[in-house]
Design an enzyme around this catalytic site. Structure first.
Site, PDB file in Angstrom:
ATOM      1  N   LYS A 190      -4.313  -3.483   0.359  1.00 23.91           N
ATOM      2  CA  LYS A 190      -3.527  -4.314  -0.565  1.00 23.91           C
ATOM      3  C   LYS A 190      -2.424  -5.055   0.193  1.00 23.91           C
ATOM      4  O   LYS A 190      -2.190  -6.242  -0.029  1.00 23.91           O
ATOM      5  CB  LYS A 190      -2.918  -3.430  -1.663  1.00 23.91           C
TER       6      LYS A 190
ATOM      7  N   GLN B 293       1.154   3.721  -6.010  1.00 24.82           N
ATOM      8  CA  GLN B 293      -0.244   4.127  -5.859  1.00 24.82           C
ATOM      9  C   GLN B 293      -0.473   5.476  -6.542  1.00 24.82           C
ATOM     10  O   GLN B 293       0.300   6.418  -6.362  1.00 24.82           O
ATOM     11  CB  GLN B 293      -0.616   4.208  -4.363  1.00 24.82           C
TER      12      GLN B 293
ATOM     13  N   ASP C 133       0.675  -3.514 -11.580  1.00 21.37           N
ATOM     14  CA  ASP C 133      -0.571  -2.857 -11.965  1.00 21.37           C
ATOM     15  C   ASP C 133      -0.859  -2.953 -13.461  1.00 21.37           C
ATOM     16  O   ASP C 133      -1.961  -2.626 -13.903  1.00 21.37           O
ATOM     17  CB  ASP C 133      -0.503  -1.367 -11.607  1.00 21.37           C
TER      18      ASP C 133
HETATM   19  N1  GUN Z   1      -5.322   4.486  -7.928  1.00 20.98           N
HETATM   20  C1  GUN Z   1      -6.605   4.163  -8.174  1.00 20.98           C
HETATM   21  N2  GUN Z   1      -6.686   2.875  -8.580  1.00 20.98           N
HETATM   22  C2  GUN Z   1      -5.437   2.387  -8.592  1.00 20.98           C
HETATM   23  C3  GUN Z   1      -4.888   1.113  -8.912  1.00 20.98           C
HETATM   24  O1  GUN Z   1      -5.558   0.166  -9.307  1.00 20.98           O
HETATM   25  N3  GUN Z   1      -3.544   1.010  -8.773  1.00 20.98           N
HETATM   26  C4  GUN Z   1      -2.773   2.037  -8.361  1.00 20.98           C
HETATM   27  N4  GUN Z   1      -1.458   1.842  -8.282  1.00 20.98           N
HETATM   28  N5  GUN Z   1      -3.243   3.226  -8.076  1.00 20.98           N
HETATM   29  C5  GUN Z   1      -4.578   3.394  -8.179  1.00 20.98           C
END
Ligand code: GUN
Length: 288
Positions: free
Chosen positions: A53, A97, A120
């Site tokens: 990311k 995350q 998110d």
């Molecule tokens: N853990 C698994 N998928 C995601 C996501 O799309 N965003 C975040 N922040 N954590 C995750």
């Protein structure tokens, strides 16, 4: 029938190119979207995701602040960090995350992120707005799946979308997106989960099947009908390498469209996170 492959890598590259164009336009107005990433602990998969990311963000012109914290970080320290990021004017998006370590209350943390910086789309206010059909932003994985359907010209109006998995990150927001009276949605939605009786009877009726189960090759060919569109959200590490939740080799002979793993949903999740960050930055700057 042999399925067309929905090339998530290619579609995500298109999304990233669009985001880059937007950040260039913003740069002319001295605005740089900024994303703060918070990773607690050293789960190897989470590290890989956060690194991907960050790299993608830097490439499209989004500034990154990296906040890696040890697994033993007390909850209060994480609370303090989120509050600091909430009040930092340069930060347009915050990503925490998931999953967080056991001793940290995930709901409390997700509630604490300023909903206007919630890259998110996991804050209850943003999930509520999504449900009501007036989203500020949508969670990145469901939003990415919707974009794959739209950009592959797959008809969703009136389609029976069967989602397997009811997580707050994928299954529930995916259902909320697809039931809206909107482009790339307007579907009839069934959500299956561990309490579902006769799962196969539901999946066999899917025009579009979205598998977010978290178990390698859990969806087999007898579970789907000819011509189905299959979206595989799974990323499972097995002896055979990375595999999805779908038995790709068998199902591609029945489906009309299918996403590969890797190179399907994963790159789209990252693309939509970048898009969300720019949306939040524009909103902060009062740009429509
Ligand atoms: N853990 C698994 N998928 C995601 C996501 O799309 N965003 C975040 N922040 N954590 C995750």
């Amino acid at each position: 029938m042999t399925a067309n492959i929905i090339d998530g890598k290619r579609i995500a590259a298109d999304v990233r190119a669009e985001v880059t164009r937007e950040t260039k336009t913003l740069a002319d107005r001295d605005i740089t979207p900024g994303l703060a990433t918070v990773l607690v602990g050293d789960d190897p998969a989470s590290k890989v995701y956060v690194n991907s990311k960050q790299k993608a963000a830097a490439e499209v012109g989004i500034k990154i602040w990296d906040h890696p914290l040890p697994a033993s970080t007390p909850q209060q320290e994480l609370v303090d960090l989120i509050e600091q990021l909430n009040s930092d004017d340069a930060v347009s998006g915050i990503l925490v995350q998931l999953p967080l370590p056991e001793h940290i209350d995930e709901d409390l943390i997700l509630n604490l992120v300023d909903p206007d910086k919630d890259a998110d789309g996991f804050h209850p206010r943003n999930l509520g707005r999504l449900l009501m059909g007036d989203p500020l932003i949508a969670p990145a994985t469901p939003a990415g799946i919707q974009q794959m359907l739209i950009r592959s010209n797959i008809e969703t109006t009136g389609a029976h979308v069967v989602i397997v998995g009811r997580s707050n990150i994928v299954g529930k927001p995916m259902a909320a997106l697809m039931i809206q009276k909107a482009a790339g949605a307007n579907s009839t939605v069934t959500v299956c989960h561990t309490g579902t009786r006769d799962l196969d009877a539901h999946t066999q009726r899917a025009d579009i099947l979205i598998a977010a189960i978290g178990r390698a090759k859990a969806v087999t060919a007898p579970m789907v009908k000819e011509g189905v569109v299959v979206i595989d959200v799974g990323i499972n590490r097995t002896e055979d390498g990375l595999v999805g939740d779908v038995d790709f080799d068998a199902i591609k002979e029945k489906a009309s469209w299918i996403t590969p793993v890797p190179g399907g949903v994963g790159p789209m999740t990252i693309g939509m996170l970048l898009s969300n960050t720019v949306t939040l930055a524009k909103r902060r700057a009062g740009i429509p």
